[in-house]
Design a protein around this motif. Structure first.
Motif, PDB file in Angstrom:
ATOM      1  N   TYR A 189      -5.036  -9.608   5.114  1.00  0.00           N
ATOM      2  CA  TYR A 189      -3.893  -8.800   5.535  1.00  0.00           C
ATOM      3  C   TYR A 189      -3.362  -9.346   6.851  1.00  0.00           C
TER       4      TYR A 189
ATOM      5  N   PRO B 199     -18.678   0.715  -1.150  1.00  0.00           N
ATOM      6  CA  PRO B 199     -18.385   1.662  -0.078  1.00  0.00           C
ATOM      7  C   PRO B 199     -16.926   1.584   0.379  1.00  0.00           C
ATOM      8  N   ASN B 200     -16.515   2.514   1.180  1.00  0.00           N
ATOM      9  CA  ASN B 200     -15.171   2.490   1.753  1.00  0.00           C
ATOM     10  C   ASN B 200     -14.940   1.201   2.519  1.00  0.00           C
ATOM     11  N   GLY B 201     -13.771   0.599   2.306  1.00  0.00           N
ATOM     12  CA  GLY B 201     -13.436  -0.631   3.010  1.00  0.00           C
ATOM     13  C   GLY B 201     -13.959  -1.888   2.344  1.00  0.00           C
ATOM     14  N   ALA B 202     -14.591  -1.755   1.163  1.00  0.00           N
ATOM     15  CA  ALA B 202     -15.206  -2.907   0.498  1.00  0.00           C
ATOM     16  C   ALA B 202     -14.174  -3.895  -0.047  1.00  0.00           C
ATOM     17  N   GLY B 203     -13.013  -3.378  -0.432  1.00  0.00           N
ATOM     18  CA  GLY B 203     -11.997  -4.236  -1.036  1.00  0.00           C
ATOM     19  C   GLY B 203     -11.595  -3.812  -2.443  1.00  0.00           C
ATOM     20  N   LYS B 204     -12.027  -2.633  -2.858  1.00  0.00           N
ATOM     21  CA  LYS B 204     -11.744  -2.162  -4.218  1.00  0.00           C
ATOM     22  C   LYS B 204     -10.243  -1.931  -4.424  1.00  0.00           C
ATOM     23  N   SER B 205      -9.636  -1.172  -3.534  1.00  0.00           N
ATOM     24  CA  SER B 205      -8.201  -0.875  -3.685  1.00  0.00           C
ATOM     25  C   SER B 205      -7.357  -2.128  -3.551  1.00  0.00           C
ATOM     26  N   THR B 206      -7.768  -3.022  -2.672  1.00  0.00           N
ATOM     27  CA  THR B 206      -7.053  -4.290  -2.520  1.00  0.00           C
ATOM     28  C   THR B 206      -7.078  -5.058  -3.842  1.00  0.00           C
TER      29      THR B 206
ATOM     30  N   ALA C 117      -9.873  -9.157   3.555  1.00  0.00           N
ATOM     31  CA  ALA C 117     -10.315  -8.054   2.699  1.00  0.00           C
ATOM     32  C   ALA C 117     -11.025  -8.547   1.439  1.00  0.00           C
TER      33      ALA C 117
ATOM     34  N   GLY D  26      -4.901  -8.189   9.994  1.00  0.00           N
ATOM     35  CA  GLY D  26      -6.009  -7.392   9.458  1.00  0.00           C
ATOM     36  C   GLY D  26      -7.180  -8.270   9.079  1.00  0.00           C
ATOM     37  N   PRO D  27      -8.144  -7.664   8.418  1.00  0.00           N
ATOM     38  CA  PRO D  27      -9.361  -8.387   8.064  1.00  0.00           C
ATOM     39  C   PRO D  27      -9.141  -9.248   6.818  1.00  0.00           C
TER      40      PRO D  27
HETATM   41  P1  ADP Z   1     -11.764   0.117  -0.547  1.00  0.00           P
HETATM   42  O1  ADP Z   1     -10.716   0.412  -1.570  1.00  0.00           O
HETATM   43  O2  ADP Z   1     -12.996  -0.497  -1.141  1.00  0.00           O
HETATM   44  O3  ADP Z   1     -12.074   1.280   0.339  1.00  0.00           O
HETATM   45  P2  ADP Z   1      -9.707  -1.526   0.687  1.00  0.00           P
HETATM   46  O4  ADP Z   1      -9.339  -2.553  -0.301  1.00  0.00           O
HETATM   47  O5  ADP Z   1      -8.814  -0.340   0.851  1.00  0.00           O
HETATM   48  O6  ADP Z   1     -11.212  -1.045   0.419  1.00  0.00           O
HETATM   49  O7  ADP Z   1      -9.845  -2.195   2.140  1.00  0.00           O
HETATM   50  C1  ADP Z   1     -10.505  -3.458   2.341  1.00  0.00           C
HETATM   51  C2  ADP Z   1     -10.298  -3.866   3.792  1.00  0.00           C
HETATM   52  O8  ADP Z   1      -8.920  -4.184   4.016  1.00  0.00           O
HETATM   53  C3  ADP Z   1     -10.655  -2.776   4.806  1.00  0.00           C
HETATM   54  O9  ADP Z   1     -11.188  -3.415   5.938  1.00  0.00           O
HETATM   55  C4  ADP Z   1      -9.305  -2.161   5.105  1.00  0.00           C
HETATM   56  O10 ADP Z   1      -9.299  -1.604   6.395  1.00  0.00           O
HETATM   57  C5  ADP Z   1      -8.376  -3.345   5.017  1.00  0.00           C
HETATM   58  N1  ADP Z   1      -7.007  -2.981   4.595  1.00  0.00           N
HETATM   59  C6  ADP Z   1      -6.662  -2.314   3.466  1.00  0.00           C
HETATM   60  N2  ADP Z   1      -5.337  -2.170   3.374  1.00  0.00           N
HETATM   61  C7  ADP Z   1      -4.801  -2.775   4.478  1.00  0.00           C
HETATM   62  C8  ADP Z   1      -3.478  -2.993   4.971  1.00  0.00           C
HETATM   63  N3  ADP Z   1      -2.405  -2.542   4.303  1.00  0.00           N
HETATM   64  N4  ADP Z   1      -3.337  -3.670   6.141  1.00  0.00           N
HETATM   65  C9  ADP Z   1      -4.401  -4.132   6.817  1.00  0.00           C
HETATM   66  N5  ADP Z   1      -5.679  -3.968   6.413  1.00  0.00           N
HETATM   67  C10 ADP Z   1      -5.881  -3.300   5.261  1.00  0.00           C
END
Ligand code: ADP
Ligand code: ADP
Length: 226
Positions: free
Chosen positions: A13, A38-45, A19, A16-17
């Motif tokens: 990102y 866990p939360n922040g793992a990268g699932k939604s990404t 991801a 950002g990290p």
């Molecule tokens: P999960 O769905 O497993 O909780 P995410 O895919 O939402 O994980 O997030 C993976 C990493 O990317 C996390 O560190 C999150 O903070 C970061 N992240 C997610 N969306 C964004 C964004 N739009 N901009 C910057 N960082 C993001």
């Protein structure tokens, strides 16, 4: 062909990290698959990229053999997506929300009506079809998201934390519904951070943490090794 094939997928990102650090995974046609972590793992990404809502930094995604980079329209026809956040028009009626979605896929109106009736009935929303969506309960909004995602009868249905914040009774009825459409041939991928949910529903599981796949295996093997 696989329902979903992800190869060396990376996402950084802006500001950002990192991801996703180059993940690869395959989901077979007909599977019920959980992406667990866990939360922040990268699932939604990951799901965001597969749904073409998020741009990837590198790698390759194919849906039923259709590459997202070269064959996006065909890929999208195979895919239904249920995001975590409610993103329908709160001032539109249930029926119109589902029918409008059918238009995006070029579904003929008579087919759209048949499918809308079928899925609104199956999801317990038929009596609410003329209701403005804003006034629905949280559980009903969740089910409306699912009906809308199924309107073009996709071969692959992806759900991001489908039962987050849902009470136990509705969770069980959603599980039954998802099992039913999977049994009828729809491939399902969901993300969850409830091991219990993956255990109740899925045949295969990938565990993701800090942008890396830690395990990609059948549920049976995973539970034996815990
Ligand atoms: P999960 O769905 O497993 O909780 P995410 O895919 O939402 O994980 O997030 C993976 C990493 O990317 C996390 O560190 C999150 O903070 C970061 N992240 C997610 N969306 C964004 C964004 N739009 N901009 C910057 N960082 C993001
Ligand atoms: P709330 O969010 O206020 O708990 P819900 O929308 O979850 O309300 O549920 C409303 C009603 O619909 C409940 O009686 C519930 O049992 C019923 N219901 C839930 N899921 C289904 C389903 N898949 N099919 C039919 N009825 C359902």
């Amino acid at each position: 062909t696989a329902a979903l094939k992800i190869t060396d997928l990376k996402k950084v990102y802006a500001n950002g990290p990192e991801a996703l650090k180059g993940i690869s995974m395959t989901v077979d046609s007909g599977d019920f698959f959980a992406l667990l972590g866990p939360n922040g793992a990268g699932k939604s990404t990951t799901l965001g990229i597969v749904s073409s809502l998020v741009n990837k930094s590198a790698g390759r995604v194919e849906i039923y053999g259709h590459d997202l980079d070269t064959d996006l329209v065909s890929a999208k026809m195979c895919l239904g997506v249920v995001p975590q956040e409610f993103n329908f028009n709160m001032f539109e009626k249930v029926w119109d929300i589902v029918i409008t979605q059918a238009g995006y896929y070029g579904i003929p109106p008579h087919v759209a009506k048949v499918n809308a009736e079928k899925y609104l009935k199956k999801l317990g929303l038929w009596e609410k079809r003329d209701t403005v969506s804003r006034t629905l309960s949280g559980g009903m909004k969740r089910r409306l998201m699912i009906a809308r995602a199924l309107i073009h009868e996709p071969k692959l249905l992806i759900l991001d934390e489908p039962t987050a914040g849902v009470d136990i009774e509705l969770r069980r009825s959603m599980w039954d519904f998802l099992k039913e459409i999977n049994a009828q041939g729809t491939t399902i991928i969901l993300t969850t951070h409830y091991l219990e949910e993956a255990e109740a529903l899925c045949r295969n599981i990938a565990i993701i943490d800090k942008g890396t796949i830690l395990a990609h295996t059948s549920k049976r093997e995973l539970l034996q090794n815990l």
